[in-house]
Enzyme design. Structure first.
Site, PDB file in Angstrom:
ATOM      1  N   HIS A 194     -36.683 -94.265 -46.115  1.00 32.25           N
ATOM      2  CA  HIS A 194     -37.809 -93.413 -46.503  1.00 32.25           C
ATOM      3  C   HIS A 194     -39.049 -94.006 -45.835  1.00 32.25           C
ATOM      4  O   HIS A 194     -39.171 -95.229 -45.780  1.00 32.25           O
ATOM      5  CB  HIS A 194     -38.098 -93.482 -47.997  1.00 32.25           C
ATOM      6  CG  HIS A 194     -37.040 -92.961 -48.904  1.00 32.25           C
ATOM      7  ND1 HIS A 194     -35.968 -93.694 -49.286  1.00 32.25           N
ATOM      8  CD2 HIS A 194     -36.952 -91.767 -49.549  1.00 32.25           C
ATOM      9  CE1 HIS A 194     -35.230 -92.981 -50.128  1.00 32.25           C
ATOM     10  NE2 HIS A 194     -35.792 -91.811 -50.304  1.00 32.25           N
TER      11      HIS A 194
ATOM     12  N   ASP B  17     -40.698 -96.832 -47.688  1.00 31.62           N
ATOM     13  CA  ASP B  17     -40.002 -98.123 -47.762  1.00 31.62           C
ATOM     14  C   ASP B  17     -40.336 -99.012 -46.593  1.00 31.62           C
ATOM     15  O   ASP B  17     -40.125-100.219 -46.643  1.00 31.62           O
ATOM     16  CB  ASP B  17     -38.470 -97.937 -47.711  1.00 31.62           C
ATOM     17  CG  ASP B  17     -37.964 -96.997 -48.760  1.00 31.62           C
ATOM     18  OD1 ASP B  17     -38.640 -96.852 -49.780  1.00 31.62           O
ATOM     19  OD2 ASP B  17     -36.894 -96.408 -48.539  1.00 31.62           O
TER      20      ASP B  17
ATOM     21  N   GLU C  77     -30.195 -83.243 -50.988  1.00 31.25           N
ATOM     22  CA  GLU C  77     -29.443 -84.140 -51.880  1.00 31.25           C
ATOM     23  C   GLU C  77     -29.540 -83.655 -53.319  1.00 31.25           C
ATOM     24  O   GLU C  77     -30.584 -83.771 -53.955  1.00 31.25           O
ATOM     25  CB  GLU C  77     -29.985 -85.565 -51.746  1.00 31.25           C
ATOM     26  CG  GLU C  77     -29.198 -86.560 -52.581  1.00 31.25           C
ATOM     27  CD  GLU C  77     -29.522 -88.008 -52.258  1.00 31.25           C
ATOM     28  OE1 GLU C  77     -29.766 -88.303 -51.078  1.00 31.25           O
ATOM     29  OE2 GLU C  77     -29.542 -88.820 -53.185  1.00 31.25           O
TER      30      GLU C  77
ATOM     31  N   GLU D 249     -24.388 -87.693 -53.840  1.00 33.81           N
ATOM     32  CA  GLU D 249     -24.409 -89.062 -54.367  1.00 33.81           C
ATOM     33  C   GLU D 249     -23.531 -89.151 -55.620  1.00 33.81           C
ATOM     34  O   GLU D 249     -23.607 -88.284 -56.501  1.00 33.81           O
ATOM     35  CB  GLU D 249     -25.856 -89.444 -54.691  1.00 33.81           C
ATOM     36  CG  GLU D 249     -25.984 -90.869 -55.190  1.00 33.81           C
ATOM     37  CD  GLU D 249     -27.430 -91.352 -55.181  1.00 33.81           C
ATOM     38  OE1 GLU D 249     -28.121 -91.212 -54.146  1.00 33.81           O
ATOM     39  OE2 GLU D 249     -27.872 -91.867 -56.215  1.00 33.81           O
TER      40      GLU D 249
ATOM     41  N   ASP E  54     -23.928 -90.552 -50.472  1.00 30.36           N
ATOM     42  CA  ASP E  54     -24.546 -91.782 -50.951  1.00 30.36           C
ATOM     43  C   ASP E  54     -23.554 -92.347 -51.962  1.00 30.36           C
ATOM     44  O   ASP E  54     -23.348 -91.780 -53.041  1.00 30.36           O
ATOM     45  CB  ASP E  54     -25.900 -91.510 -51.630  1.00 30.36           C
ATOM     46  CG  ASP E  54     -27.033 -91.365 -50.619  1.00 30.36           C
ATOM     47  OD1 ASP E  54     -26.760 -91.468 -49.412  1.00 30.36           O
ATOM     48  OD2 ASP E  54     -28.184 -91.156 -51.044  1.00 30.36           O
TER      49      ASP E  54
ATOM     50  N   ASP F 188     -29.537 -92.834 -63.969  1.00 34.52           N
ATOM     51  CA  ASP F 188     -29.173 -93.100 -62.584  1.00 34.52           C
ATOM     52  C   ASP F 188     -29.347 -94.588 -62.274  1.00 34.52           C
ATOM     53  O   ASP F 188     -30.421 -95.018 -61.891  1.00 34.52           O
ATOM     54  CB  ASP F 188     -30.071 -92.237 -61.681  1.00 34.52           C
ATOM     55  CG  ASP F 188     -29.582 -92.195 -60.255  1.00 34.52           C
ATOM     56  OD1 ASP F 188     -28.493 -92.716 -59.980  1.00 34.52           O
ATOM     57  OD2 ASP F 188     -30.309 -91.648 -59.411  1.00 34.52           O
TER      58      ASP F 188
ATOM     59  N   ASP G 205     -27.692 -96.379 -60.011  1.00 33.36           N
ATOM     60  CA  ASP G 205     -27.569 -96.712 -58.580  1.00 33.36           C
ATOM     61  C   ASP G 205     -26.813 -98.001 -58.311  1.00 33.36           C
ATOM     62  O   ASP G 205     -27.256 -98.830 -57.507  1.00 33.36           O
ATOM     63  CB  ASP G 205     -28.965 -96.800 -57.935  1.00 33.36           C
ATOM     64  CG  ASP G 205     -29.540 -95.441 -57.608  1.00 33.36           C
ATOM     65  OD1 ASP G 205     -28.772 -94.552 -57.186  1.00 33.36           O
ATOM     66  OD2 ASP G 205     -30.762 -95.262 -57.777  1.00 33.36           O
TER      67      ASP G 205
ATOM     68  N   ASP H 219     -26.973 -96.138 -51.243  1.00 36.29           N
ATOM     69  CA  ASP H 219     -28.338 -95.969 -51.762  1.00 36.29           C
ATOM     70  C   ASP H 219     -28.408 -96.781 -53.072  1.00 36.29           C
ATOM     71  O   ASP H 219     -28.906 -96.316 -54.081  1.00 36.29           O
ATOM     72  CB  ASP H 219     -28.560 -94.468 -52.007  1.00 36.29           C
ATOM     73  CG  ASP H 219     -29.996 -94.135 -52.321  1.00 36.29           C
ATOM     74  OD1 ASP H 219     -30.858 -94.984 -52.089  1.00 36.29           O
ATOM     75  OD2 ASP H 219     -30.245 -93.023 -52.820  1.00 36.29           O
TER      76      ASP H 219
END
Ligand code: XUL
Ligand code: CO
Length: 444
Positions: free
Chosen positions: A108, A111, A239, A275, A303, A314, A316, A346
Site C-alpha cells: 500500500h 506502508d 478484495e 482472503e 491473501d 480479522d 490476519d 497479508d
C-alpha cells in the site's frame, strides 16, 4: 547487507526429515507439481503492510515492536527522517524477501512512503521510494504482485473514499489511485488491488445506498478506463470483506462483488482477491469463496491469512491449517492455476512476537503449509477419484432430453409431457459425503 535480520542466511529446502527451524520442510521451489515448479504454482508474495509497517498495536495497547525505522518515522525534527525511515524499511523488506526467496511483494502507498503535507508531496515521496524499489527489484529479481492505495487510514476517508458524501474526497481518492496505478505499472506490477476499507456504512440513518453504490461503480469504471489508457497489462482486483472497519462493507463477499460487477458492466474487467479471514468473517469457507469466484470467471488472487476461529474478527494470522488451504488450491489447480495472481501473506505476527526472527519463522511456516497443501491438492487431482465421482453425479445431464431442457429447448409444458409420457419416478441416490471426506483425509 542483512543487518536487521542479523546474519540469517537464505532459507533452503531441507525436506520433511530436517529438524532445522530455519529451513523449508515442504517448500522446494524447484520441485515440479503438476508439471510446473512449486515457485510458479504458488507465486508467493510478502505484504509490506503487516510485516514491516504494523507496530504491534491492538485496540487496548500501543506498539510492542521496536523497529529502527519506527523511531525515524516519528522524528519530525529532522525533515528527511521520515524518508530515511521509508528507505530503511524498504531495504529491510528486500532483505526479508531475499532470505525467504519469495518471488513477489505487495504494498500500500501508506506502508512505503511518509504522508506529505499535500497530495503532491505524498505522490513525490511515493515516486522516490519507487525509484529505490526499482533498484532493489533489479538487484534481487523480486517482482511486484500488486500495488494498492490505502484509502482507509487517514481521517479524510472516515466516511468513505469512492462512497464519501463529499465529491472532493471522491476526487482525492481518484487522484491517489491514479498515482498508485502509475507506480504499479512502472514497477511491472501484475495486478492492481482495490480494497474498500471505508466503502460501507456505520448506520443507514445517514447513508444513501443507491448513491454510494453508483459512486463506487463510477470509481471502478474510471480505474478500468485508466488501465486501458496507460496500457497496464495487469489485472484489476477487488478484495471482498463483509465488515470491519465499517459495520457493513459493500464488497461483502464474492457473490456480492459479482452482482456489483454485473450491475456496472465490469464483470469481464475485474476479478477478486480472496482472503481466508475475510471469507470466514462472511460466514463462508475459504474454498467456497475460491470455488464461487472460479465458477463466475472472476478468480484472481489470494491473501492467505486466516482468522482465529473463536475470536470473530480479522486477526490476519499466518496460515497453519493444511486441509483448509489444500481444498482451496484444489479448486485453483483444477481451474488451471494462477494467471496474474499469487499467494500473498497479508498476515501479521502476534504482538508478543517481537523479534526479527519471528518474522522469518512466520513466513517459513506459512510457505510450508501452502506447499504441503499444494502437493496434497495435486495428489488429489492425480488420483482423480474426487473428480470422477463429481462427474458421475451429473452424468444424467449427458442425456439428449436433459441437454435440450438445459439449453432452453423445452417449455414447461413439454417437460411436463415428457415426465408423464415416460412415467418418470426419480430415485434418490447417496451423496456419499463421509466417503468423500475420508478420501480427502488420505491426502492431507
Ligand atoms: C484488509 C486487507 C487489505 C487488503 C489490501 O483487511 O486485507 O490489506 O489486502 O488493501
Ligand atoms: Co488482504
Amino acid at each position: 547487507m542483512n543487518t536487521f535480520f542479523n546474519g540469517i542466511e537464505k532459507i533452503a529446502y531441507e525436506g520433511a526429515d530436517s529438524s532445522n527451524p530455519l529451513a523449508f520442510h515442504h517448500y522446494d521451489p524447484d520441485q515440479l507439481v503438476l508439471g510446473k515448479p512449486m515457485r510458479d504454482q504458488l507465486r508467493f508474495a510478502v505484504a509490506f503492510w503487516h510485516s514491516l509497517a504494523w507496530p504491534g498495536t491492538d485496540p487496548f495497547g500501543g506498539p510492542t515492536f521496536e523497529r529502527p525505522w519506527f523511531d525515524l518515522e516519528g522524528d519530525r525534527t529532522r525533515p528527511d527522517s521520515p524518508m530515511q525511515a521509508a528507505r530503511l524499511k524498504a531495504r529491510t523488506a528486500f532483505e526479508l524477501f531475499d532470505i525467504l526467496g519469495t518471488p513477489y511483494f505487495c504494498f500500500h502507498d501508506a506502508d512505503v512512503r511518509p504522508e506529505g503535507d499535500s497530495l503532491a508531496e505524498s505522490i513525490s515521496n511515493l515516486n522516490a521510494i519507487a525509484d529505490l524499489f526499482e533498484q532493489e527489484m533489479a538487484r534481487t529479481g523480486v517482482k511486484l504482485l500488486w500495488g494498492t492505495a490505502n484509502l482507509f487510514s487517514h481521517r479524510r476517508f472516515m466516511a468513505g473514499a469512492a462512497t464519501n458524501p463529499d465529491p472532493d474526497v471522491f476526487a482525492y481518492a481518484a487522484a491517489t489511485i491514479k498515482a498508485n496505478m502509475d507506480v504499479t505499472h512502472r514497477l511491472g506490477g501484475e495486478n492492481y488491488v482495490l480494497w474498500g476499507g471505508r466503502e460501507g456504512y456505520e448506520t443507514l440513518l445517514n447513508t444513501s445506498l443507491s448513491r454510494e453504490m453508483d459512486q463506487m461503480g463510477r470509481m471502478l469504471a474510471l480505474v478500468v478506463d485508466y488501465k486501458h489508457r496507460i496500457g497496464f497489462p495487469g489485472t484489476i482486483l477487488l478484495e471482498p470483506k463483509p465488515q470491519e472497519p465499517t459495520k457493513h462493507q459493500y464488497d461483502f463477499d464474492v457473490a456480492t462483488v459479482y452482482g456489483f460487477l454485473r450491475k456496472y458492466g465490469l464483470e469481464n474487467e475485474v476479478r477478486v482477491n480472496i482472503e481466508v479471514g475475510h471469507a470466514i468473517l462472511a460466514g463462508h469457507s475459504f474454498e467456497h469463496e475460491v470455488a464461487l469466484a472460479i465458477a463466475h470467471g472472476i478468480f484472481g488472487s489470494i491473501d492467505m491469512n486466516r482468522n482465529d476461529y473463536q475470536s470473530g474478527w480479522d486477526t490476519d494470522q499466518f496460515p497453519n491449517n493444511v486441509p483448509e488451504v489444500a481444498l482451496a488450491y484444489y479448486h485453483i489447480l483444477k481451474a488451471g492455476g494462477f494467471d496474474t495472481g499469487g499467494t500473498n501473506f497479508d498476515a501479521k505476527l502476534r504482538r508478543q512476537s517481537l523479534d526479527p526472527l519471528d518474522l522469518v519463522h512466520a513466513h517459513i511456516g506459512a510457505m510450508d503449509v501452502c506447499a504441503r497443501a499444494l502437493k496434497a491438492a495435486a495428489a488429489l487431482i492425480e488420483d482423480a477419484t474426487l473428480d470422477d465421482m463429481l462427474e458421475a453425479r451429473y452424468r444424467g445431464w449427458d442425456d439428449a432430453t436433459a441437454r435440450k431442457m438445459l439449453a432452453g429447448g423445452m417449455s414447461l409444458e413439454e417437460i411436463s409431457s415428457h415426465v408423464l409420457e415416460k412415467g418418470l419416478d426419480p430415485q434418490p441416490v447417496s451423496g456419499r459425503q463421509e466417503y468423500l471426506e475420508n478420501l480427502i483425509n488420505r491426502f492431507v
